[in-house]
Enzyme design. Structure first.
Site, short mmCIF file in Angstrom:
data_model
loop_
_atom_site.label_atom_id
_atom_site.label_comp_id
_atom_site.label_asym_id
_atom_site.label_seq_id
_atom_site.Cartn_x
_atom_site.Cartn_y
_atom_site.Cartn_z
N TYR A 53 0.87 -1.28 0.02
CA TYR A 53 0.00 0.04 -0.01
C TYR A 53 0.83 1.21 0.12
O TYR A 53 2.10 1.22 -0.28
CB TYR A 53 -1.13 -0.10 1.13
CG TYR A 53 -1.98 -1.27 0.96
CD1 TYR A 53 -2.84 -1.33 -0.10
CD2 TYR A 53 -1.92 -2.26 1.74
CE1 TYR A 53 -3.91 -2.41 -0.41
CE2 TYR A 53 -2.83 -3.15 1.52
CZ TYR A 53 -3.75 -3.39 0.62
OH TYR A 53 -4.35 -4.52 0.54
N GLY A 77 -3.31 -13.74 12.98
CA GLY A 77 -4.29 -13.32 12.13
C GLY A 77 -5.35 -14.27 12.32
O GLY A 77 -6.15 -14.10 12.92
C1 LIG Z 1 -9.06 -11.76 6.21
C2 LIG Z 1 -7.80 -11.01 6.45
C3 LIG Z 1 -7.46 -9.51 6.40
C4 LIG Z 1 -6.17 -8.96 6.32
N1 LIG Z 1 -6.34 -7.66 6.53
C5 LIG Z 1 -5.20 -6.84 6.88
C6 LIG Z 1 -5.12 -5.71 7.14
O1 LIG Z 1 -6.21 -4.89 6.88
N2 LIG Z 1 -3.95 -5.25 7.26
C7 LIG Z 1 -2.66 -5.61 7.41
O2 LIG Z 1 -1.69 -5.01 7.85
N3 LIG Z 1 -2.92 -6.96 7.28
C8 LIG Z 1 -3.94 -7.45 6.73
N4 LIG Z 1 -4.08 -8.86 6.74
C9 LIG Z 1 -2.66 -9.66 6.96
C10 LIG Z 1 -2.73 -10.27 8.36
O3 LIG Z 1 -2.69 -9.15 9.38
C11 LIG Z 1 -1.68 -11.11 8.70
O4 LIG Z 1 -0.37 -10.69 8.15
C12 LIG Z 1 -1.48 -12.57 7.80
O5 LIG Z 1 -2.96 -12.90 7.90
C13 LIG Z 1 -0.71 -13.50 8.11
O6 LIG Z 1 -0.68 -13.84 9.61
P1 LIG Z 1 -1.48 -15.17 10.14
O7 LIG Z 1 -0.65 -16.24 9.44
O8 LIG Z 1 -1.32 -15.08 11.62
O9 LIG Z 1 -2.93 -15.10 9.58
C14 LIG Z 1 -5.31 -9.70 6.67
C15 LIG Z 1 -5.15 -11.21 6.70
C16 LIG Z 1 -6.45 -11.52 6.52
C17 LIG Z 1 -6.63 -13.05 6.40
#
Ligand SMILES: Cc1cc2nc3c(=O)[nH]c(=O)nc-3n(C[C@H](O)[C@H](O)[C@H](O)COP(=O)(O)O)c2cc1C
Length: 379
Positions: free
Chosen positions: A183, A322
């Site tokens: 972004y 996440g």
């Molecule tokens: C549904 C969804 C929405 C996300 N929205 C954002 C967001 O708004 N901002 C951001 O920095 N990362 C966003 N991410 C990335 C997550 O913060 C995170 O980096 C990613 O899911 C990997 O971590 P995890 O394996 O614990 O899920 C999003 C991920 C998912 C699955």
């Protein structure tokens, strides 16, 4: 009782004492009312359900209409949005939690649909690769953006400052600048998206300037101990790329380290995760951990076991989760008790009603023995 004590030791972030090392990662859920992009009562419930996290970081919230790239995503630029978020922060605090808001400007990852028919803006007029915009017509092609003028870059910094003021009015404990995932802030940092010839482009010092000015603006409003930033040094979202990620992100982190921030939040996914560095790409996170002397959050595919190991090995001070947090409002309690996890439903990650949003059961509502055991979440 838990075999994993490191995750459950308290940790200080600025003036906040986090009761544990679990951070709820920022996640767009696309459920804000689309007239005004205001968080509503379901948003309040969603975050309150997750208040036992050491720290909640909200979904990305736009600092201005220009910063919007997806429908149903909340903002923090109107009075109605501030009032909506105030209900969230009051309720999370009443439930004993701590909450930062993620400040977001999508830059090129937008569509004329959100921009009164005008082109989206970016550091340079370079069409994003591998990215689509989510509009009322579904996923749409993203056009080549127009480059911000020098004056306009400074106006966007001012929008971030105003958003930090709004966040303060809305009762947040702090803000996280969204510098990750391709972004606007990331578009300025990485040379694949920044070919400017003014003081915001060219050398790494110039490419880092926008991020640092944004962080500085938020610090002037809130104090450094209430400002964090998220970076994704090896991320590929939207096809973002840089000719020397290690050098670029090391420089950015050296500069951030001088500011006394609440934290640095680095996404660097573990191998096997969809967001993991591509084969042959060197990890950058360990170098940034060495440079940054303040609180350091790691994120990307962590499970309880890998998180615990990362903390014990001093790879991070906190781990952000996440997807596990989408499906498990009481993730802290489940990890503490070694309980099974609910299965996340990808179909309801983005958009829709309360289903898949605020109806995942807690252990109290549905005991662990009937839940599905899931160690590694894939999506
Ligand atoms: C549904 C969804 C929405 C996300 N929205 C954002 C967001 O708004 N901002 C951001 O920095 N990362 C966003 N991410 C990335 C997550 O913060 C995170 O980096 C990613 O899911 C990997 O971590 P995890 O394996 O614990 O899920 C999003 C991920 C998912 C699955």
């Amino acid at each position: 009782m838990s075999q994993h004590p490191a995750l459950f030791t308290p940790f200080q972030v600025g003036t906040l004492t986090l009761p544990n090392r679990l951070v709820m990662a920022p996640m767009t859920r696309s459920r804000a009312n689309n007239e005004g992009n205001v968080p509503d009562d379901s948003t309040v419930k969603y975050y309150v359900q997750r208040a036992s996290a050491g720290l909640i970081i909200t979904e990305g919230s736009q600092i201005s209409q220009q910063g919007v790239g997806y429908i149903y995503t909340p903002g923090i630029h109107s009075d109605a949005q501030v009032a909506g978020w105030k209900k969230v922060t009051d309720a999370v605090h009443a439930a004993g939690g701590r909450i930062f808001i993620q400040l977001w400007h999508v830059g090129a990852i937008s569509h004329p649909f959100f921009q009164n028919g005008e082109l989206p803006v970016a550091p340079s007029a370079i069409q994003p690769r591998d990215a689509k915009a989510f509009t009322d017509k579904g996923m749409e092609e993203i056009p080549t953006p127009r480059a911000l003028t020098n004056q306009e870059v400074k106006a966007v910094v001012a929008d971030f400052r105003q958003a930090a003021e709004n966040a303060q009015r809305a009762g947040f404990d702090g803000v996280e600048i969204h510098g990750a995932n391709g972004y606007l802030v990331d578009q300025f940092i990485q040379d694949g998206t920044n070919q400017r010839t003014d003081e915001y482009g060219g050398s790494v010092e110039n490419r880092a300037r926008f991020a640092l000015e944004v962080v500085q603006a938020a610090i002037e409003v809130l104090g450094a101990d209430r400002v964090g930033i998220r970076l994704a040094p090896t991320g590929n979202v939207g096809g973002i790329h840089d000719s020397n990620r290690l050098a670029t992100f090391s420089y950015v982190t050296e500069q951030l380290n001088k500011l006394g921030l609440a934290y640095l939040h680095v996404i660097e996914a573990l191998p096997g995760h969809p967001m993991a560095a591509k084969a042959g790409q060197e990890p950058v996170g360990p170098a940034l951990r060495k440079i940054f002397t303040g609180p350091f959050i790691l994120n990307g595919g962590y499970t309880q076991e890998t998180a615990e190991r990362a903390l014990i090995n001093n790879e991070a001070d906190l781990i952000a989760f996440g997807v596990p947090y989408i499906a498990n409002p009481d993730l802290v309690e489940r990890y503490q008790q070694g309980a099974a996890l609910n299965t996340p439903d990808q179909a309801t990650f983005y958009g829709g009603d309360d289903h898949g949003y605020i109806d995942y059961p807690s252990l109290q509502e549905r005991p662990a023995e009937t839940a599905v055991k899931q160690d590694i979440v894939e999506y």
